[in-house]
Structure formats: C-alpha cells, structure tokens
Design a protein around this motif. Structure first.
Motif, PDB file in Angstrom:
ATOM      1  N   LEU A 114     -21.206  19.441  -4.482  1.00  0.00           N
ATOM      2  CA  LEU A 114     -21.863  20.189  -3.406  1.00  0.00           C
ATOM      3  C   LEU A 114     -21.311  19.813  -2.026  1.00  0.00           C
ATOM      4  O   LEU A 114     -22.020  19.873  -1.024  1.00  0.00           O
ATOM      5  CB  LEU A 114     -23.379  19.954  -3.452  1.00  0.00           C
ATOM      6  CG  LEU A 114     -24.083  20.442  -4.711  1.00  0.00           C
ATOM      7  CD1 LEU A 114     -25.562  20.058  -4.693  1.00  0.00           C
ATOM      8  CD2 LEU A 114     -23.929  21.955  -4.859  1.00  0.00           C
ATOM      9  N   VAL A 115     -20.039  19.405  -1.993  1.00  0.00           N
ATOM     10  CA  VAL A 115     -19.364  19.133  -0.719  1.00  0.00           C
ATOM     11  C   VAL A 115     -18.098  19.985  -0.675  1.00  0.00           C
ATOM     12  O   VAL A 115     -17.278  19.928  -1.593  1.00  0.00           O
ATOM     13  CB  VAL A 115     -18.997  17.642  -0.572  1.00  0.00           C
ATOM     14  CG1 VAL A 115     -18.171  17.428   0.702  1.00  0.00           C
ATOM     15  CG2 VAL A 115     -20.248  16.779  -0.537  1.00  0.00           C
ATOM     16  N   HIS A 116     -17.952  20.806   0.363  1.00  0.00           N
ATOM     17  CA  HIS A 116     -16.784  21.676   0.500  1.00  0.00           C
ATOM     18  C   HIS A 116     -15.899  21.111   1.611  1.00  0.00           C
ATOM     19  O   HIS A 116     -16.195  21.241   2.796  1.00  0.00           O
ATOM     20  CB  HIS A 116     -17.235  23.104   0.835  1.00  0.00           C
ATOM     21  CG  HIS A 116     -16.157  24.125   0.643  1.00  0.00           C
ATOM     22  ND1 HIS A 116     -15.310  24.494   1.655  1.00  0.00           N
ATOM     23  CD2 HIS A 116     -15.779  24.845  -0.454  1.00  0.00           C
ATOM     24  CE1 HIS A 116     -14.465  25.413   1.200  1.00  0.00           C
ATOM     25  NE2 HIS A 116     -14.728  25.643  -0.074  1.00  0.00           N
ATOM     26  N   PHE A 117     -14.788  20.456   1.205  1.00  0.00           N
ATOM     27  CA  PHE A 117     -13.984  19.706   2.161  1.00  0.00           C
ATOM     28  C   PHE A 117     -13.190  20.609   3.107  1.00  0.00           C
ATOM     29  O   PHE A 117     -12.932  20.231   4.256  1.00  0.00           O
ATOM     30  CB  PHE A 117     -13.050  18.745   1.422  1.00  0.00           C
ATOM     31  CG  PHE A 117     -13.765  17.563   0.845  1.00  0.00           C
ATOM     32  CD1 PHE A 117     -14.164  16.509   1.660  1.00  0.00           C
ATOM     33  CD2 PHE A 117     -14.072  17.506  -0.504  1.00  0.00           C
ATOM     34  CE1 PHE A 117     -14.828  15.417   1.141  1.00  0.00           C
ATOM     35  CE2 PHE A 117     -14.751  16.413  -1.035  1.00  0.00           C
ATOM     36  CZ  PHE A 117     -15.133  15.373  -0.207  1.00  0.00           C
ATOM     37  N   LYS A 118     -12.805  21.809   2.666  1.00  0.00           N
ATOM     38  CA  LYS A 118     -12.114  22.728   3.566  1.00  0.00           C
ATOM     39  C   LYS A 118     -13.038  23.137   4.703  1.00  0.00           C
ATOM     40  O   LYS A 118     -12.628  23.194   5.876  1.00  0.00           O
ATOM     41  CB  LYS A 118     -11.624  23.959   2.797  1.00  0.00           C
ATOM     42  CG  LYS A 118     -10.822  24.913   3.670  1.00  0.00           C
ATOM     43  CD  LYS A 118     -10.320  26.100   2.851  1.00  0.00           C
ATOM     44  CE  LYS A 118      -9.542  27.067   3.746  1.00  0.00           C
ATOM     45  NZ  LYS A 118      -9.040  28.241   2.978  1.00  0.00           N
ATOM     46  N   THR A 119     -14.289  23.426   4.367  1.00  0.00           N
ATOM     47  CA  THR A 119     -15.280  23.770   5.382  1.00  0.00           C
ATOM     48  C   THR A 119     -15.530  22.592   6.304  1.00  0.00           C
ATOM     49  O   THR A 119     -15.639  22.753   7.530  1.00  0.00           O
ATOM     50  CB  THR A 119     -16.604  24.198   4.704  1.00  0.00           C
ATOM     51  OG1 THR A 119     -16.366  25.332   3.880  1.00  0.00           O
ATOM     52  CG2 THR A 119     -17.664  24.537   5.740  1.00  0.00           C
ATOM     53  N   ALA A 120     -15.608  21.395   5.728  1.00  0.00           N
ATOM     54  CA  ALA A 120     -15.812  20.187   6.542  1.00  0.00           C
ATOM     55  C   ALA A 120     -14.664  20.004   7.525  1.00  0.00           C
ATOM     56  O   ALA A 120     -14.874  19.578   8.664  1.00  0.00           O
ATOM     57  CB  ALA A 120     -15.934  18.962   5.635  1.00  0.00           C
ATOM     58  N   PHE A 121     -13.453  20.358   7.115  1.00  0.00           N
ATOM     59  CA  PHE A 121     -12.287  20.220   7.994  1.00  0.00           C
ATOM     60  C   PHE A 121     -12.350  21.224   9.140  1.00  0.00           C
ATOM     61  O   PHE A 121     -12.117  20.871  10.303  1.00  0.00           O
ATOM     62  CB  PHE A 121     -11.003  20.415   7.185  1.00  0.00           C
ATOM     63  CG  PHE A 121      -9.747  20.316   8.005  1.00  0.00           C
ATOM     64  CD1 PHE A 121      -9.212  19.083   8.332  1.00  0.00           C
ATOM     65  CD2 PHE A 121      -9.106  21.465   8.450  1.00  0.00           C
ATOM     66  CE1 PHE A 121      -8.059  18.987   9.101  1.00  0.00           C
ATOM     67  CE2 PHE A 121      -7.953  21.380   9.214  1.00  0.00           C
ATOM     68  CZ  PHE A 121      -7.434  20.139   9.537  1.00  0.00           C
ATOM     69  N   VAL A 122     -12.690  22.491   8.824  1.00  0.00           N
ATOM     70  CA  VAL A 122     -12.756  23.541   9.848  1.00  0.00           C
ATOM     71  C   VAL A 122     -13.762  23.178  10.929  1.00  0.00           C
ATOM     72  O   VAL A 122     -13.510  23.330  12.126  1.00  0.00           O
ATOM     73  CB  VAL A 122     -13.118  24.901   9.205  1.00  0.00           C
ATOM     74  CG1 VAL A 122     -13.467  25.939  10.268  1.00  0.00           C
ATOM     75  CG2 VAL A 122     -11.977  25.397   8.337  1.00  0.00           C
ATOM     76  N   PHE A 123     -14.926  22.683  10.501  1.00  0.00           N
ATOM     77  CA  PHE A 123     -15.972  22.335  11.458  1.00  0.00           C
ATOM     78  C   PHE A 123     -15.802  20.921  12.007  1.00  0.00           C
ATOM     79  O   PHE A 123     -16.048  20.665  13.183  1.00  0.00           O
ATOM     80  CB  PHE A 123     -17.343  22.442  10.770  1.00  0.00           C
ATOM     81  CG  PHE A 123     -18.505  22.444  11.732  1.00  0.00           C
ATOM     82  CD1 PHE A 123     -19.104  23.633  12.106  1.00  0.00           C
ATOM     83  CD2 PHE A 123     -19.004  21.262  12.252  1.00  0.00           C
ATOM     84  CE1 PHE A 123     -20.168  23.644  12.990  1.00  0.00           C
ATOM     85  CE2 PHE A 123     -20.066  21.257  13.132  1.00  0.00           C
ATOM     86  CZ  PHE A 123     -20.650  22.459  13.502  1.00  0.00           C
ATOM     87  N   GLY A 124     -15.373  20.016  11.142  1.00  0.00           N
ATOM     88  CA  GLY A 124     -15.405  18.591  11.490  1.00  0.00           C
ATOM     89  C   GLY A 124     -14.291  18.133  12.400  1.00  0.00           C
ATOM     90  O   GLY A 124     -14.508  17.271  13.255  1.00  0.00           O
ATOM     91  N   LEU A 125     -13.069  18.693  12.262  1.00  0.00           N
ATOM     92  CA  LEU A 125     -11.953  18.210  13.079  1.00  0.00           C
ATOM     93  C   LEU A 125     -12.198  18.403  14.577  1.00  0.00           C
ATOM     94  O   LEU A 125     -12.037  17.445  15.356  1.00  0.00           O
ATOM     95  CB  LEU A 125     -10.650  18.880  12.646  1.00  0.00           C
ATOM     96  CG  LEU A 125      -9.395  18.413  13.396  1.00  0.00           C
ATOM     97  CD1 LEU A 125      -9.170  16.912  13.187  1.00  0.00           C
ATOM     98  CD2 LEU A 125      -8.164  19.203  12.935  1.00  0.00           C
TER      99      LEU A 125
END
Length: 264
Positions: free
Chosen positions: A66-77
């Motif tokens: 339940l963790v989407h790392f591509k989404t985390a990158f788009v928002f997180g960077l």
C-alpha cells in the motif's frame, strides 16, 4: 508537567496510526506546553519524532503493498527540497525579535506558534468536513495534476520546515484528488513522504540547536509505541469516523494557542 507530556506522546502515535494525516500536528503543542521547550527547538524535536513515528507506521503499509513509490517521488521530491531550503536558509534569517507594537514584541517563537496555530485550524477544517470517498482507481495522474501535486508538495515542505508538522492532512487529499491514489495507498504513501520530509528537515538543521537526546529518544519511542497501538486499533475502528471529533479537538487547540500567546 513532563509526565503528562509522555502520556500525550502516546496519543500522538495513536492518532497518527489511527487516522493517518493530522496526528503529528499535536507534537509541537505537547513539546511547548508540557515539556517547556521554546517554539523553534520544539519544531526541531517534532521533525525527529514525526519522522521516526511515520517511518515505523509506514512499514505495515509497505508489507501490504500500500505504498506507491512513484507517487511518493512526484510529491515528495519538491517537498524535500523545500524543507531543506526552509530549515537550512530561511529560518536562520528570521531574527529573534522581529518587530514591536508599543510594549508588545513579536518574537520568532511567537511567529512560529501563530503559523502553527493557523495550520492547526486549517487541518481541523479539513478533518471536520466530509472527507473524500475511498478511491479505487489505479494512480495514473495526468501531467497537469502531477504539476499541481508537485506544487503542493513544495508548499507542504515549507510548512513542515517552519513548524515541524508532517502535513499529512494536506498530503493525503492531494494524493487522492490530484494523483488519483486509492485512500489506503494514499495513507501509506503519505507516511513515507512524511518520514523522509521530517528526518531530512531534522538532520539539515539539528546542529544549530542543543538537543537532549535522552528526552528526544524517549518521546520518540513512546510515540512509536502509540503508532503501533493506533495501527492495530485501525483494524477494528474506522478512523474516518473519528476524524471529525479529532478535528474539533485540533480546532480548540489552535484557538487556545492564539489566545494564550497573544493575550496571556
């Protein structure tokens, strides 16, 4: 008052594990009013506590996919870049005494607490109003929405850098509404973003203040126990039903901070 602070630390973790976004916003008031820290030091401690707690909380979501790392990158960077700039360069530029109205002095601590109180009121509004319905779409954001999410990530980074809150109450709606992320994935992804944001923010500026590591590690450990309890409770209790009540509590806390700091 410290004993009450340690008890409150459990509830910080419980709320974070139970309702996802918004739980970490309790950390700074607990550190300021129960542990007696000044506002700037409280934001530094808060970043570490929130970062460690969120990292532990994200593990169960990661194991369930339940963790989407591509989404985390788009928002997180963009968020990480903003928080680093804020902690490393922006905050040191703010003087301890900013300006005065007659005998009333606006200090750096007062400014941070006022920003934090405003953030609490905004968070409470988002918790009290009817939340977004669970999204079952696969996250395939279009280019425009991805840019909007990146922009909101930058805003979250600045706010996290200023006041030490994780910003989950802003991250989760952005992931759901802009990046079309399913709600449970949004919570897990949000915890990953919050943990990286907070820990990078902490380590970018921790050498500028004197830290009592015994106290900080103890509070963090208690909050981690709380988030493990909250995660287990979330299997039996619908966190979305508790969120409006928690929102009213956050609203009262925000108003309390404004009244106390401005008038008492």
């Amino acid at each position: 008052m410290e004993i009450y602070g340690y008890i409150a630390s459990v509830f910080i973790g419980v709320s974070l594990g139970l309702i996802g976004g918004g739980g970490s916003i309790l950390t700074v008031p607990v550190l300021v009013y129960l542990f007696g820290l000044d506002a700037f030091l409280a934001t530094e401690y808060s970043l570490f506590i929130v970062g460690i707690s969120s990292m532990v909380g994200s593990v169960s979501y990661f194991k369930k996919g339940l963790v989407h790392f591509k989404t985390a990158f788009v928002f997180g960077l963009p968020s990480i870049i903003s928080i680093f700039i804020t902690r490393k360069f922006l905050l040191p530029l703010i003087p301890d005494d900013i300006f005065s109205f007659g005998s009333f002095m606006v200090t750096k601590d007062l400014l941070l607490l006022m920003i934090f109180a405003g953030l609490m009121i905004l968070a409470s509004y988002k918790m009290i109003r009817k939340g977004a319905e669970d999204n079952t779409e696969i996250p395939h954001p279009d280019h425009h929405n991805a840019l909007l999410a990146a922009g909101e990530g930058s805003v979250v980074g600045v706010l996290t850098g200023l006041v030490g809150a994780g910003g989950g109450f802003m991250i989760i709606p952005a992931l759901v509404n802009l990046l079309k992320t399913p709600m449970k994935v949004a919570i897990g992804t949000s915890l990953v973003i919050i943990s990286f944001n907070s820990l990078i923010g902490f380590f970018s500026s921790f050498n500028t203040v004197k830290i009592d590591w015994n106290v900080l590690v103890t509070i963090s450990a208690i909050a981690v126990v709380g988030i493990l309890i909250g995660t287990q409770l979330s299997k039996k209790i619908d966190g979305k039903k508790l969120k409006p009540a928690f929102g009213w509590f956050i609203l009262m806390m925000g108003i309390y901070i404004i009244i106390k700091e401005l008038f008492f």
